[in-house]
Design an enzyme around this catalytic site. Structure first.
Site, mmCIF file in Angstrom:
data_model
loop_
_atom_site.group_PDB
_atom_site.id
_atom_site.type_symbol
_atom_site.label_atom_id
_atom_site.label_comp_id
_atom_site.label_asym_id
_atom_site.label_seq_id
_atom_site.Cartn_x
_atom_site.Cartn_y
_atom_site.Cartn_z
ATOM 1 N N GLY A 250 -58.967 -4.983 4.654
ATOM 2 C CA GLY A 250 -60.135 -5.287 3.566
ATOM 3 C C GLY A 250 -59.552 -5.954 2.454
ATOM 4 C CG ASP A 251 -55.968 -4.355 0.898
ATOM 5 O OD1 ASP A 251 -56.668 -3.882 0.314
ATOM 6 O OD2 ASP A 251 -54.892 -3.690 1.517
#
Length: 302
Positions: A250-251
């Site tokens: 997600g990052d």
């Protein structure tokens, strides 16, 4: 310049085991240790994509020293603030057990250290981007993200917020350029279950009504959705590949989106870069390289 802030950095201790039994001694078959925390992950992927950035945040104790050493060895530009009380986290991630993790608490951050961060952020100017990502230690209030955004209002800084619950909602009034909840976090805000990309769209628009300019929703194996500030809606299934390590995916999506926007100023390109970077990291032992991102991006056009 792009700046990331990680209030609660970690050493991520990623272990593989043949089996895991409660109440027994379990031995690893493979182990890795990386600097972690959402903002640091974003900085690493941005750097891998050739985007200059500076990682800010707080470190403490011998674990904090190790985080700083590893970040420096990666060639990242970093400007961490050392705090005296406690230790930076060690997060244990059981790789073979469906994302099972044990995350540490983090140090106590005193007001003097927060003031030092404010002084660094006061140097940001028009055209800079500030990415606030991840959890905070218990010593800080849930208003810390919104306090920062309020302080920087009117300076022409683009704000990106990747957080959950009150950290995210408190920031909405300051019109962040981008927010990136996953579908479960978005559903939690509105007390609904969001299972498909079609389910996500109306609730992403509701988050825009609360103040977000662009809403990027990650959905793991279901792909991702972007609702942009011009009314555009983009949705893609997850690219094909073998899941190796979901930590930081997600990052990486945030980093890919910001890199794509910096390259072309085009939301569709930024979205495709985001989903490519997130997937490339999920298909890798560590966070994605530029070559790995470009390979996934090329597959989206096939």
């Amino acid at each position: 310049m792009i700046y990331t802030v990680t209030f609660n950095p970690s050493l991520d201790y990623i272990v593989s085991m043949n089996s895991f039994e409660m109440g027994m001694t379990n031995r690893t078959t493979k182990e890795q240790m990386f600097p972690g925390g959402k903002g640091i992950n974003v900085s690493i992927v941005l750097s891998n994509l050739g985007i200059e950035n500076t990682a800010l945040g707080f470190t403490a104790g011998f674990t904090g020293e190790q985080i700083e050493k590893q970040v420096q060895a990666m060639g990242l530009r970093a400007d961490f603030i050392r705090v005296d009380n406690g230790y930076s986290r060690i997060n244990v991630k059981l790789k073979d057990y469906d994302g099972t993790e044990i995350n540490g608490m983090g140090p106590d951050i005193d007001q003097a250290s927060v003031t030092r961060l404010y002084e660094k952020l006061d140097q940001l100017t028009e055209g800079d981007t500030l990415i606030l990502a991840g959890s905070i230690p218990k010593s800080l209030p849930d208003s810390i993200y919104s306090d920062i955004l309020e302080r920087l209002q009117g300076k022409g800084v683009l704000f990106v917020v990747d957080a959950t619950k009150d950290l995210l909602l408190n920031a909405m009034q300051y019109r962040p350029f981008l927010v990136k909840p996953n579908n479960h976090e978005l559903g939690e805000i509105f007390d609904v279950s969001l299972r498909t990309r079609e389910d996500v769209v109306p609730y992403a628009k509701k988050l825009q009504e609360k103040g977000a300019r662009n809403v990027l929703v990650s959905m793991s194996g279901q792909g991702a959705v972007l609702v942009d500030e011009t009314g555009g809606v983009y949705a893609l299934p997850a690219p094909k590949g073998t899941l190796v390590n979901a930590v930081g995916a997600g990052d990486s999506m945030v980093a890919g989106f910001v890199a794509g926007w910096a390259e072309k100023g085009d939301y569709e390109h930024a979205f495709r870069m985001g989903i490519s970077a997130g997937s490339a990291s999920a298909f890798s032992e560590f966070l994605a390289t530029r070559h790995e991102v470009e390979q996934v991006l090329a597959s989206l056009a096939e």
